[in-house]
Design a protein around this motif. Structure first.
Motif, PDB file in Angstrom:
ATOM      1  N   SER A 133     103.529  59.863 -68.967  1.00 42.79           N
ATOM      2  CA  SER A 133     103.984  59.283 -70.236  1.00 42.79           C
ATOM      3  C   SER A 133     102.785  59.001 -71.139  1.00 42.79           C
ATOM      4  O   SER A 133     101.634  59.050 -70.702  1.00 42.79           O
ATOM      5  CB  SER A 133     104.730  57.978 -69.967  1.00 42.79           C
ATOM      6  OG  SER A 133     103.795  57.016 -69.499  1.00 42.79           O
ATOM      7  N   ASP A 192      91.528  55.481 -71.502  1.00 40.60           N
ATOM      8  CA  ASP A 192      90.704  54.264 -71.448  1.00 40.60           C
ATOM      9  C   ASP A 192      89.782  54.264 -70.232  1.00 40.60           C
ATOM     10  O   ASP A 192      88.600  53.950 -70.330  1.00 40.60           O
ATOM     11  CB  ASP A 192      91.604  53.018 -71.413  1.00 40.60           C
ATOM     12  CG  ASP A 192      92.321  52.808 -72.738  1.00 40.60           C
ATOM     13  OD1 ASP A 192      91.746  53.152 -73.779  1.00 40.60           O
ATOM     14  OD2 ASP A 192      93.461  52.306 -72.726  1.00 40.60           O
ATOM     15  N   PHE A 251     103.976  50.330 -76.210  1.00 40.75           N
ATOM     16  CA  PHE A 251     104.881  51.333 -75.644  1.00 40.75           C
ATOM     17  C   PHE A 251     106.203  50.692 -75.250  1.00 40.75           C
ATOM     18  O   PHE A 251     106.241  49.526 -74.895  1.00 40.75           O
ATOM     19  CB  PHE A 251     104.249  51.981 -74.403  1.00 40.75           C
ATOM     20  CG  PHE A 251     102.950  52.659 -74.687  1.00 40.75           C
ATOM     21  CD1 PHE A 251     102.924  53.933 -75.257  1.00 40.75           C
ATOM     22  CD2 PHE A 251     101.749  52.030 -74.400  1.00 40.75           C
ATOM     23  CE1 PHE A 251     101.720  54.553 -75.527  1.00 40.75           C
ATOM     24  CE2 PHE A 251     100.543  52.650 -74.675  1.00 40.75           C
ATOM     25  CZ  PHE A 251     100.525  53.917 -75.233  1.00 40.75           C
ATOM     26  N   GLY A 277     107.536  54.222 -71.749  1.00 44.62           N
ATOM     27  CA  GLY A 277     106.242  54.879 -71.726  1.00 44.62           C
ATOM     28  C   GLY A 277     105.908  55.627 -73.009  1.00 44.62           C
ATOM     29  O   GLY A 277     104.805  56.128 -73.173  1.00 44.62           O
ATOM     30  N   LYS A 278     106.855  55.695 -73.932  1.00 43.84           N
ATOM     31  CA  LYS A 278     106.582  56.366 -75.217  1.00 43.84           C
ATOM     32  C   LYS A 278     106.076  55.358 -76.244  1.00 43.84           C
ATOM     33  O   LYS A 278     106.337  54.169 -76.157  1.00 43.84           O
ATOM     34  CB  LYS A 278     107.867  57.024 -75.736  1.00 43.84           C
ATOM     35  CG  LYS A 278     108.311  58.228 -74.932  1.00 43.84           C
ATOM     36  CD  LYS A 278     109.146  59.156 -75.829  1.00 43.84           C
ATOM     37  CE  LYS A 278     109.251  60.550 -75.270  1.00 43.84           C
ATOM     38  NZ  LYS A 278     110.216  60.650 -74.157  1.00 43.84           N
ATOM     39  N   TRP A 279     105.345  55.856 -77.226  1.00 48.40           N
ATOM     40  CA  TRP A 279     104.824  55.010 -78.295  1.00 48.40           C
ATOM     41  C   TRP A 279     105.965  54.313 -79.043  1.00 48.40           C
ATOM     42  O   TRP A 279     106.946  54.964 -79.403  1.00 48.40           O
ATOM     43  CB  TRP A 279     104.044  55.837 -79.320  1.00 48.40           C
ATOM     44  CG  TRP A 279     102.739  56.357 -78.833  1.00 48.40           C
ATOM     45  CD1 TRP A 279     102.497  57.596 -78.315  1.00 48.40           C
ATOM     46  CD2 TRP A 279     101.479  55.675 -78.850  1.00 48.40           C
ATOM     47  NE1 TRP A 279     101.171  57.719 -77.988  1.00 48.40           N
ATOM     48  CE2 TRP A 279     100.518  56.559 -78.312  1.00 48.40           C
ATOM     49  CE3 TRP A 279     101.068  54.400 -79.268  1.00 48.40           C
ATOM     50  CZ2 TRP A 279      99.175  56.218 -78.170  1.00 48.40           C
ATOM     51  CZ3 TRP A 279      99.728  54.060 -79.138  1.00 48.40           C
ATOM     52  CH2 TRP A 279      98.805  54.960 -78.585  1.00 48.40           C
ATOM     53  N   VAL A 314     101.995  53.803 -83.306  1.00 46.45           N
ATOM     54  CA  VAL A 314     101.367  55.118 -83.206  1.00 46.45           C
ATOM     55  C   VAL A 314     100.048  55.120 -83.982  1.00 46.45           C
ATOM     56  O   VAL A 314      99.998  54.662 -85.123  1.00 46.45           O
ATOM     57  CB  VAL A 314     102.317  56.206 -83.762  1.00 46.45           C
ATOM     58  CG1 VAL A 314     101.603  57.544 -83.893  1.00 46.45           C
ATOM     59  CG2 VAL A 314     103.549  56.332 -82.875  1.00 46.45           C
ATOM     60  N   PRO A 315      98.964  55.606 -83.353  1.00 40.05           N
ATOM     61  CA  PRO A 315      97.673  55.623 -84.057  1.00 40.05           C
ATOM     62  C   PRO A 315      97.746  56.456 -85.328  1.00 40.05           C
ATOM     63  O   PRO A 315      98.257  57.567 -85.307  1.00 40.05           O
ATOM     64  CB  PRO A 315      96.724  56.287 -83.054  1.00 40.05           C
ATOM     65  CG  PRO A 315      97.403  56.239 -81.747  1.00 40.05           C
ATOM     66  CD  PRO A 315      98.868  56.162 -82.006  1.00 40.05           C
ATOM     67  N   HIS A 368      93.368  48.602 -70.570  1.00 36.05           N
ATOM     68  CA  HIS A 368      94.179  49.471 -71.416  1.00 36.05           C
ATOM     69  C   HIS A 368      94.781  48.676 -72.579  1.00 36.05           C
ATOM     70  O   HIS A 368      94.650  49.047 -73.750  1.00 36.05           O
ATOM     71  CB  HIS A 368      95.278  50.086 -70.538  1.00 36.05           C
ATOM     72  CG  HIS A 368      96.318  50.852 -71.267  1.00 36.05           C
ATOM     73  ND1 HIS A 368      96.020  51.828 -72.189  1.00 36.05           N
ATOM     74  CD2 HIS A 368      97.676  50.812 -71.200  1.00 36.05           C
ATOM     75  CE1 HIS A 368      97.149  52.353 -72.652  1.00 36.05           C
ATOM     76  NE2 HIS A 368      98.167  51.738 -72.072  1.00 36.05           N
ATOM     77  N   MET A 410      93.905  49.001 -76.515  1.00 31.73           N
ATOM     78  CA  MET A 410      94.964  49.334 -77.469  1.00 31.73           C
ATOM     79  C   MET A 410      94.891  48.393 -78.663  1.00 31.73           C
ATOM     80  O   MET A 410      94.972  48.792 -79.809  1.00 31.73           O
ATOM     81  CB  MET A 410      96.358  49.180 -76.842  1.00 31.73           C
ATOM     82  CG  MET A 410      96.688  50.062 -75.668  1.00 31.73           C
ATOM     83  SD  MET A 410      96.858  51.796 -76.041  1.00 31.73           S
ATOM     84  CE  MET A 410      98.142  51.802 -77.236  1.00 31.73           C
TER      85      MET A 410
END
Lengths: 85, 188
Positions: free
Chosen positions: A7, A16, B91, B99-101, B106-107, B171, B175
């Motif tokens: 994902s 990262d 996410f 698990g998706k943005w 979204v960047p 992580h 982010m």
């Protein structure tokens, strides 16, 4: 984590990890594959490298700007130690 | 180097290690006075713990280990003063989109990406601010791994967390950092 398709959350986690050179070989393969298909994560991965550079630069700048302790400051610290000996 | 392995020489500590320890601290903590205090405290703690020194490592390594703990404690202290903001999630955590943005996370393409290379005081202030803005738990682990460059397994042992837990935290910290830089610098 035996699956090949990951994902976006997992992909960016590997990205990262990669900034600390700790992603495993297979993680990097999976990341590379994911990036081929996912533009958002590709952007993240590219920007991640820039973020790392900015932080590295910050650490370097911080350490080059350090002015050593003056001899006066040093003797105060040593005196403080000596009183406790 | 010249000092004998099993003996400590507190009467020479400042001469032998003062510059090194101060440099180590000040490059990780911008407040100069605070950095100086931490070095002093390190020497005091070292004196108290002197009987534990077994000569397995040299004097400087031993002192540095004590100093590292002081720096972590300091990070903890300044972070707990700020209250406990939670890091936001980027996410979806469950459902079809797991698990998706999340769309608004979204960047975005950065408009002035070139500005990242310059030695820019402004940018440095922003990155400091963004790091400061990280919630407690994330900030400590992020700083230990990134600014102090402590090895992953060492941090996990120290804080009793799993490796995967550490990476989840780093992580999320990164982010948030990325987004913070985007909002306050690149696409401001």
């Amino acid at each position: 984590m035996s699956k090949f398709m990951i994902s976006c959350d997992e992909a960016t986690t590997i990205s990262d990890k990669n900034q600390y050179v700790e992603a495993t070989f297979w993680e990097r393969i999976r990341l590379g594959f994911h990036l081929m298909m996912c533009k958002s994560c590709r952007v993240y991965d590219e920007q991640n490298v820039i973020v790392t550079k900015i932080i590295d630069q910050k650490i370097k700048d911080n350490s080059s700007e350090v002015k050593d302790l003056t001899s006066n400051e040093k003797s105060v610290i040593q005196d403080n130690i000596d009183t406790k000996l | 180097m010249a000092s004998t392995k099993h003996n400590l020489q507190p009467e020479k500590w400042v001469d032998l290690h003062g510059d090194y320890l101060f440099h180590y601290t000040h490059s990780r903590i911008s407040d100069r006075e605070m950095a100086k205090d931490l070095v002093q405290e390190t020497f005091f703690s070292a004196l108290q713990a002197a009987s534990n020194f077994q000569g397995k490592s040299n004097e400087r390594t031993w002192l540095t280990a004590i100093l590292k703990r002081k720096i972590i404690d300091y990070y903890r202290k300044i972070n707990s003063k700020k209250g406990k903001a939670e890091v936001y999630m980027s996410f979806y955590e469950e459902g079809d989109k797991k698990g998706k943005w999340i769309e608004e996370c979204v960047p975005q393409n950065w408009r002035n990406e070139a500005d990242s290379t310059i030695e820019n005081d402004e940018l440095r202030k922003i990155i400091d601010l963004c790091i400061d803005y990280l919630p407690d738990r994330y900030a400590i682990i992020f700083k230990m791994r990134t600014l102090q460059n402590i090895q992953t397994d060492e941090i996990c042992k120290e804080l009793e967390i799993s490796t995967s837990n550490l990476w989840v935290i780093i992580h999320r910290a990164r982010m948030q950092l990325r987004q913070c830089l985007e909002e306050n610098w690149f696409n401001k």
